[in-house]
Design a protein around this motif. Structure first.
Motif, PDB file in Angstrom:
ATOM      1  N   ARG A 109       0.828  -1.213   0.000  1.00 22.39           N
ATOM      2  CA  ARG A 109       0.000   0.000   0.000  1.00 22.39           C
ATOM      3  C   ARG A 109       0.862   1.263   0.000  1.00 22.39           C
ATOM      4  O   ARG A 109       0.528   2.243  -0.652  1.00 22.39           O
ATOM      5  N   VAL A 110       1.968   1.229   0.723  1.00 22.97           N
ATOM      6  CA  VAL A 110       2.874   2.384   0.723  1.00 22.97           C
ATOM      7  C   VAL A 110       3.485   2.556  -0.665  1.00 22.97           C
ATOM      8  O   VAL A 110       3.605   3.683  -1.168  1.00 22.97           O
ATOM      9  N   ILE A 111       3.834   1.452  -1.309  1.00 26.24           N
ATOM     10  CA  ILE A 111       4.390   1.532  -2.658  1.00 26.24           C
ATOM     11  C   ILE A 111       3.368   2.126  -3.625  1.00 26.24           C
ATOM     12  O   ILE A 111       3.699   3.006  -4.427  1.00 26.24           O
ATOM     13  N   VAL A 112       2.129   1.674  -3.553  1.00 30.78           N
ATOM     14  CA  VAL A 112       1.075   2.241  -4.412  1.00 30.78           C
ATOM     15  C   VAL A 112       0.921   3.731  -4.135  1.00 30.78           C
ATOM     16  O   VAL A 112       0.819   4.545  -5.066  1.00 30.78           O
ATOM     17  N   TYR A 113       0.917   4.090  -2.865  1.00 30.72           N
ATOM     18  CA  TYR A 113       0.774   5.503  -2.501  1.00 30.72           C
ATOM     19  C   TYR A 113       1.932   6.326  -3.070  1.00 30.72           C
ATOM     20  O   TYR A 113       1.722   7.385  -3.663  1.00 30.72           O
ATOM     21  N   LEU A 114       3.157   5.839  -2.892  1.00 33.66           N
ATOM     22  CA  LEU A 114       4.320   6.594  -3.378  1.00 33.66           C
ATOM     23  C   LEU A 114       4.352   6.665  -4.903  1.00 33.66           C
ATOM     24  O   LEU A 114       4.711   7.710  -5.470  1.00 33.66           O
ATOM     25  N   GLU A 115       3.966   5.591  -5.579  1.00 32.82           N
ATOM     26  CA  GLU A 115       3.913   5.620  -7.041  1.00 32.82           C
ATOM     27  C   GLU A 115       2.873   6.623  -7.522  1.00 32.82           C
ATOM     28  O   GLU A 115       3.118   7.378  -8.470  1.00 32.82           O
ATOM     29  N   THR A 116       1.736   6.647  -6.867  1.00 34.93           N
ATOM     30  CA  THR A 116       0.693   7.608  -7.232  1.00 34.93           C
ATOM     31  C   THR A 116       1.161   9.025  -6.962  1.00 34.93           C
ATOM     32  O   THR A 116       0.924   9.937  -7.765  1.00 34.93           O
ATOM     33  N   LEU A 117       1.826   9.226  -5.841  1.00 37.90           N
ATOM     34  CA  LEU A 117       2.364  10.534  -5.509  1.00 37.90           C
ATOM     35  C   LEU A 117       3.406  10.964  -6.540  1.00 37.90           C
ATOM     36  O   LEU A 117       3.399  12.117  -6.998  1.00 37.90           O
ATOM     37  N   GLN A 118       4.256  10.042  -6.952  1.00 36.31           N
ATOM     38  CA  GLN A 118       5.265  10.338  -7.964  1.00 36.31           C
ATOM     39  C   GLN A 118       4.598  10.705  -9.299  1.00 36.31           C
ATOM     40  O   GLN A 118       4.996  11.683  -9.948  1.00 36.31           O
ATOM     41  N   ASN A 119       3.592   9.953  -9.685  1.00 31.56           N
ATOM     42  CA  ASN A 119       2.873  10.264 -10.927  1.00 31.56           C
ATOM     43  C   ASN A 119       2.211  11.634 -10.850  1.00 31.56           C
ATOM     44  O   ASN A 119       2.210  12.395 -11.832  1.00 31.56           O
ATOM     45  N   SER A 120       1.649  11.959  -9.705  1.00 24.99           N
ATOM     46  CA  SER A 120       1.015  13.277  -9.540  1.00 24.99           C
ATOM     47  C   SER A 120       2.054  14.390  -9.646  1.00 24.99           C
ATOM     48  O   SER A 120       1.793  15.432 -10.262  1.00 24.99           O
ATOM     49  N   GLN A 121       3.223  14.161  -9.060  1.00 27.66           N
ATOM     50  CA  GLN A 121       4.287  15.166  -9.142  1.00 27.66           C
ATOM     51  C   GLN A 121       4.773  15.337 -10.581  1.00 27.66           C
ATOM     52  O   GLN A 121       5.028  16.463 -11.033  1.00 27.66           O
TER      53      GLN A 121
END
Length: 139
Positions: A109-121
């Motif tokens: 879940r943390v990986i999904v969150y960080l990947e989504t955050l990276q994509n948003s950035q």
């Protein structure tokens, strides 16, 4: 996207809560098993004390019955002890399994969150890069 990623994180909390309520039931069962074991041990101890009193009072007519009762209660004590040890071992095994699953789940879940955050950035960078020529034209 970021909001959907943030919604992913509370799910482990719900699973912890569910595990906690199930764990309470299991621990309650363990306590009942332990209490039953202690009650049976207490009863066996009373039977042994009764046997000692009969020996001390020199009443051989009741002594055999007391010995039979002791013989009857000893396997009950052993059975209750085995049940307690079995439920304790099962609890340890399930808690260990839950810990492994919890760590795996939280990590994913943390990986999904960080990947989504990276994509948003990255998307935000694209927007700023697209806006940069317009901003320079204004200045």
């Amino acid at each position: 996207r970021l909001i959907s990623a943030v919604r992913v994180l509370p799910v482990p909390v719900a699973s912890f809560t569910c595990f906690g309520s199930r764990a309470l039931g299991v621990f309650d069962q363990r306590v009942k098993t332990w209490q039953r074991w202690q009650d049976v041990q207490t009863m066996l101890q009373k039977k042994r004390e009764n046997e000692a009193r009969l020996i001390w009072a020199n009443k051989p007519e009741k002594l055999q019955q007391a010995k039979d009762e002791i013989t009857e209660w000893e396997p009950k004590v052993l059975q209750c002890e085995r049940e307690f040890e079995q439920i304790s071992a099962n609890i340890r095994k399930e808690v260990a399994r839950f810990e492994v699953e919890r760590i795996k789940d939280f990590k994913s879940r943390v990986i999904v969150y960080l990947e989504t955050l990276q994509n948003s950035q990255q998307q935000l960078i694209k927007y700023w890069e697209a806006f940069l020529p317009e901003a320079k034209a204004i200045v």
